[in-house]
Design an enzyme around this catalytic site. Structure first.
Site, PDB file in Angstrom:
ATOM      1  N   LYS B  67       0.837  -1.206   0.000  1.00  0.00           N
ATOM      2  CA  LYS B  67       0.000   0.000   0.000  1.00  0.00           C
ATOM      3  C   LYS B  67       0.872   1.257   0.000  1.00  0.00           C
ATOM      4  CE  LYS B  67      -4.088   1.865   2.440  1.00  0.00           C
ATOM      5  NZ  LYS B  67      -4.991   1.689   3.589  1.00  0.00           N
ATOM      6  N   SER B 142      -9.841   1.773   2.570  1.00  0.00           N
ATOM      7  CA  SER B 142      -8.934   2.527   1.730  1.00  0.00           C
ATOM      8  C   SER B 142      -7.879   1.678   1.013  1.00  0.00           C
ATOM      9  CB  SER B 142      -8.213   3.566   2.590  1.00  0.00           C
ATOM     10  OG  SER B 142      -7.386   2.924   3.537  1.00  0.00           O
ATOM     11  N   SER B 166     -10.149  -0.646   6.702  1.00  0.00           N
ATOM     12  CA  SER B 166      -9.527  -0.402   5.401  1.00  0.00           C
ATOM     13  C   SER B 166      -8.853  -1.600   4.748  1.00  0.00           C
ATOM     14  CB  SER B 166      -8.513   0.735   5.509  1.00  0.00           C
ATOM     15  OG  SER B 166      -9.180   1.970   5.434  1.00  0.00           O
TER      16      SER B 166
END
Lengths: 94, 478, 486
Positions: B67, B142, B166
């Protein structure tokens, strides 16, 4: 509950410029969220302790022992602007 | 089946038996990225060559997407935000060091909601990521880029971060396995903080076994992180026994009220039946403070975020802007214009909400109150785990929604995290795994929670479920 | 004219002399190249986390105990949020509602009395970087070397009633901190910094007046001068019926005035909240006990003990105790040579003169001065003994000391090298005495006529001729014998 003036105050506190129009829109947005958050007021929390950390960790230290630094060159490699080994920023005192 | 469609444990078997090489596996993944990512946009930054360590053990040469909020030394790390434009950290996150040491091949930085603020990956400066199951839909967020990359076989596995769901919500939306470990299990050093007291890095994988293997690689105490637990880490692969006889599992009634998609509810009920057959015992329980979780979260998370993101001010690194006309002083103008241009709408909204709740006169009414409610929510779980080994819930009340559907209504977006937020507030581990599909063909996620540091329990339950269903084997067609 | 009372409180920032910074392993050394002592943590780079240096907490507890404070059993850190380019995270990790120490006092000798001045609190925090303003390039340059240097902020009660008291408090505080060996306390290097809050009120009032906060006080003298100026300014305002406004004022050293910073000030709303990246610290009673046992004797206790044990005057002891290392050195010397008064005289006379003299190239700082030249108790007392037993004269002794400090040699080596041993042999002194008598016939007459005290002059002349090497006692005897027996 939250006014345009409040938004302008926190906008400056958080160093995000907002014009009149943006401040109004944000006030409306935040108002909606704050109204939702109001529900917490229903709870009786008088004798409840606040939680800052979920783990019961305590006393985490390091010893006073030197570690390698990045050094001037590597530190300023990330700089937006640099001069004489320093980070260069707009004039702070006029 | 193509190499990039296999799981890590399958690939590791092929490597061990010398049937495949790390290079060919990476090539297969890279080909998929080149072919698909223009459509999916799972990546914020794609590395042409694998990012790897030259002197690693080479035991796990698995291509992994990281990420975009986890620092990789000398590689663009931008939280999918304009404000970190061009930022290459001079250091590796602890998890990145651990992965590189194990031989990992990093494919690049996965797209995300800007600074992890969102549940749809629509707020990325690099544009939205699309759900591989339906390109009109969001992948969740996210960590939407990480989940989509794994679902679309653009990575074998991935790392995400989870502050309020997330990892789990996008896992649910993309039909993959996502784990938020116990707070303190995985080092946060090098994870660009959203809300320090809630953030945790975790794996997104194609199945439960991979989840256990990846957690093995990234867990453990780190002296660089004061909040990292100094506890030994078990071998999670050993938890995959398939035996759940006599385990007591609670079903919280507060998770099945208004707002839940009937299809989601049906699938969860069916999942319960599968587990019952394998010998688990179920009982309805109550987590009475559930309805306060979202409000509590949005105070605590935004307050911490407002402070954590204050450093992005144009002084040292990243973006720097100046207004055309002088407003205050040169330096304050620089701050205010950099942050005005550098942050997207949602980031601004959250920073301001957090600033407001911490500002003079409001602290007790908002932040302190929320910290106390957090205690109540945590107590709910402590009570439940006195009696129960695990708690089972849906991961999200709905399946993936359409891109743009909730973008204009922040509150409805916030409420899509209603089932995942409590685990972050309580610090407990929670995992989402596929448990079916809607009639529109969108994945549905099942969430398993356990007491702190009992990821083994979660793996045991989830693995047993997976072994007795084949949702995880269903592949995306693109 | 009305009578006014001055009310002063001081906020002192002490840089702790740890090897590494408070939350990372970078060096705290002063005066290095800009940004050479930085790492991702003290640069506040995204993703980094702080871990507390154990020695910082220990030093802070020491400070708390030395200031007679209560030590909090639960210690936590908080974030103080504000924007300034020298603060890379845009928040300072500090302590808000649970400081390490609170509610203490310091006994301060001021004038003829000893006042018990209250300490409100002491807390740990991280220092900011350094900004250099360069108007020529319309820019400022930031050096983050100082960022993360551990600080303890000591806040006093508004208990001081004059600039002199504030000065005495500050010097006493410095002395106590130096004794603890927790900080260099060097205002020039910024390892001790002081802001002052000052207000006035009419005599008899109990309510505090409107205060001004004075900044940019870069020396002990500046603290006093700035306070004196500010008190006079406020009284003048009050006398003319003008309102005193609460504000920050900067001390202008060259103009010797304070200047308002009002126009440049931003509204402060620091949004303190508990630092989530650091866990709480429990200070157990046992920990406090352990630190207490390691506390050095306080300067005031040492003073009392010196007066009692060594029978020295208050003045002598005051001077000795002004520096922990000097007073320790004194005691070591006494162990070598049990003549406290003689040793004291040699220390507060010739030794301190040498150390304080810049011309010698010895640092003005007494601590490093003694380090630099490093006379040991043994070499120093050897010198004194050589003077006492007549090997060298007092005068020569002083010049031997100078050489010792300059060159690090022993007194024996220098005496031998320069042939400085005192001459007591009558044969060797005969000629000198004869010459001096011959050259000073007038004086000789005086002596003959009964003015024996004039012998001293002739002794002096003889000493001159021998560059101080002659034994003055011997010379005196010889002259007396020669003149009076003639």
């Amino acid at each position: 509950m939250i006014s345009k003036k409040d938004v302008q105050y926190i906008s400056h506190l958080s160093r995000i410029y907002t014009d009149d129009h943006e401040a109004e829109a944000l006030a409306k947005n935040l108002e909606g969220i704050l109204t939702y958050i109001e529900k917490l007021k229903k709870l009786d929390i008088k004798n409840v302790k606040p939680t800052s950390h979920v783990l019961p960790l305590k006393n985490v230290f390091r010893d006073d022992i030197l570690k390698e630094s990045l050094g001037q060159k590597n530190a300023t490699k990330i700089a937006v602007k640099s001069e004489k080994g320093s980070f260069k920023v707009p004039q702070v005192i006029e | 089946m193509k190499l990039n469609e296999l799981t890590a444990h399958e690939l590791l078997d092929l490597i061990k038996t010398k049937k495949e090489t790390a290079a060919s596996i990476f090539s297969a993944v890279k080909r998929a990225i080149d072919a698909l990512d223009k459509k999916i946009n799972a990546y914020a930054h794609i590395s042409e060559k694998p990012i790897e360590s030259t002197d690693s053990s080479k035991e796990n040469p698995i291509p992994i997407a990281i990420k975009d909020n986890i620092c990789i030394k000398d590689y663009l790390t931008t939280c999918s935000s304009h404000i970190l434009e061009g930022f290459k950290p001079p250091y590796n996150a602890t998890v990145v060091n651990k992965l590189l040491d194990s031989g990992a091949l990093i494919t690049g930085h996965a797209n995300m909601d800007e600074f992890a603020f969102g549940s749809s990956t629509e707020t990325s400066f690099f544009g939205p990521t699309r759900n591989p199951w339906n390109l009109e839909c969001v992948p969740g967020g996210s960590s939407g880029g990480s989940a989509a990359a794994v679902a679309a076989n653009e990575a074998i596995w991935a790392l995400g971060s989870d502050t309020g769901g997330s990892i789990r919500q996008p896992a649910s939306f993309c039909g993959v396995v996502g784990l938020k470990p116990t707070y303190g299990r995985v080092s946060r050093y090098g994870l660009i903080a959203f809300a320090s007291s809630l953030d945790q890095i975790g794996p997104l994988t194609k199945d439960v076994e991979d989840s256990a293997l990846l957690l093995n690689l990234i867990s453990g105490h780190d002296e660089m992180d004061s909040t990292s637990a100094n506890l030994s880490v078990p071998d999670y692969a050993k938890a995959l026994t398939g035996d759940i006889r006599n385990l007591k599992i609670g079903i919280p009634k507060e998770y099945f009220i208004e707002g839940i998609d009937p299809e989601v509810k049906t699938n969860i009920m069916e999942a319960i039946e599968v587990l019952k057959k394998k010998g688990a015992q179920f009982k309805e329980i109550s987590l009475p403070h559930t309805e306060y979780a979202v409000a509590t979260y949005y105070i605590l998370a935004t307050a911490e975020a407002s402070s954590n993101l204050a450093r992005f001010d144009g002084v040292e690194y990243g973006l720097r802007c100046h207004p055309k006309e002088k407003r205050r002083t040169p330096i304050i103008d620089m701050y205010e214009e950099t942050r005005r241009q550098g942050f997207g709408q949602e980031a601004k909204r959250r920073i301001m909400l957090g600033t407001y709740s911490l500002s003079s006169g409001y602290y007790d009414a908002y932040y302190l109150r929320a910290q106390k409610v957090r205690t109540l929510i945590k107590n709910d779980f402590d009570e439940a785990f006195k009696e129960f080994d695990a708690i089972l819930t849906p991961t999200s009340p709905t399946t993936a929604f359409k891109i743009g559907e909730k973008a204009s209504d922040p509150l409805s977006m916030y409420l899509s995290d209603i089932y995942t937020i409590s685990a972050n507030l309580a610090g407990i581990p929670a995992l989402s795994l596929p448990c079916g599909f809607s009639k529109d063909g969108l994945p549905i996620g099942l969430q398993v929670m356990a007491k702190p540091f009992d990821e083994e329990m979660i793996f045991r339950v989830a693995h047993t479920y997976e072994q007795n269903t084949d949702w995880h084997k269903k592949k995306v067609t693109l | 004219m009305k009578q006014y009372e001055t009310v002063i409180g001081l906020e002192v920032h002490l840089q702790l002399s740890t090897q590494t910074k408070i939350f990372c392993g970078c060096s705290t050394e002063f005066g290095k190249d800009p940004n050479s002592q930085t790492c991702p943590i003290c640069l506040g780079l995204p993703g980094t986390l702080p871990v507390l240096n154990k020695k910082v907490l220990e030093s802070a507890i020491k400070i708390g105990l030395a200031l007679n404070c209560k030590i909090n059993s639960l210690v936590k850190f908080d974030r103080k949020n504000y924007y300034y380019p020298d603060l890379p995270k845009a928040y300072q990790i500090s302590q808000y509602d649970f400081p390490i120490a609170h509610t203490g006092y310091l006994n301060v000798k001021t004038g003829d009395e000893t006042k018990k001045l209250g300490i409100t609190r002491a807390h740990m925090e991280e220092d900011a970087g350094k900004l250099i303003h360069d108007p020529a390039i319309k820019s400022s340059l930031v050096d983050y070397n100082r960022t993360g240097t551990p600080l303890v902020e000591i806040v006093s009660e508004p208990d001081m009633r004059s600039p002199q008291e504030a000065y005495d408090y500050l010097t006493t505080l410095k002395l106590h901190m130096q004794y603890l060996d927790v900080s260099d306390c060097d205002m020039e290097k910024g390892s001790l910094r002081c802001d002052a809050n000052v207000s006035i009120r009419e005599e008899g009032q109990t309510k505090l007046g409107t205060k001004a906060e004075l900044k940019n006080l870069n020396s002990f003298k500046a603290v006093k001068s700035a306070l004196e100026f500010e008190v006079a300014r406020q009284i003048k305002l009050a006398e003319s019926g003008e309102r005193i406004v609460q504000e920050t004022r900067l001390w202008d050293e060259s103009k010797q005035i304070t200047i308002s910073m009002r126009s440049k000030e931003e509204a402060h709303d620091y949004r303190y909240f508990p630092e989530p990246d650091l866990v709480p610290f429990m200070v157990e009673k046992e920990d406090i006990k352990n630190v207490r046992t390691t506390l050095p004797e306080s300067p005031s206790k040492k003073q009392d003990r010196f007066i009692k044990n060594y029978k020295l005057s208050t003045y002598d002891v005051d001077v000795l105790v002004q520096d922990r290392k000097i007073s320790d050195f004194f005691e070591e010397c006494v162990k070598e040579y049990n003549q406290p008064k003689k040793i004291c005289n040699w220390i507060i006379g010739p030794l301190l003169q040498e150390i304080n003299s810049n011309e010698k190239g010895i640092s003005n700082d007494r601590l490093s001065g003694i380090n630099l030249v490093a006379p040991t108790a043994k070499t120093f007392t050897d010198l004194i003994i050589k003077v006492e037993d007549g090997t060298i004269s007092n005068l020569v002794g002083k010049s031997v000391l100078t050489s010792m400090l300059d060159r690090g040699k022993t007194s024996a080596e220098i005496i031998k090298e320069q042939n400085l041993a005192q001459v007591s042999d009558e044969g060797a002194l005969e000629e000198i005495v004869a010459t001096v008598i011959a050259e000073n016939s007038k004086i000789v007459e005086q002596i003959k006529s009964g003015k024996e005290s004039a012998i001293g002059f002739l002794v002096g002349q003889s000493m001159k001729k021998t560059q101080g090497k002659a034994n003055p006692k011997k010379i005196g005897e010889m002259i007396k014998r020669r003149i009076l027996n003639d």
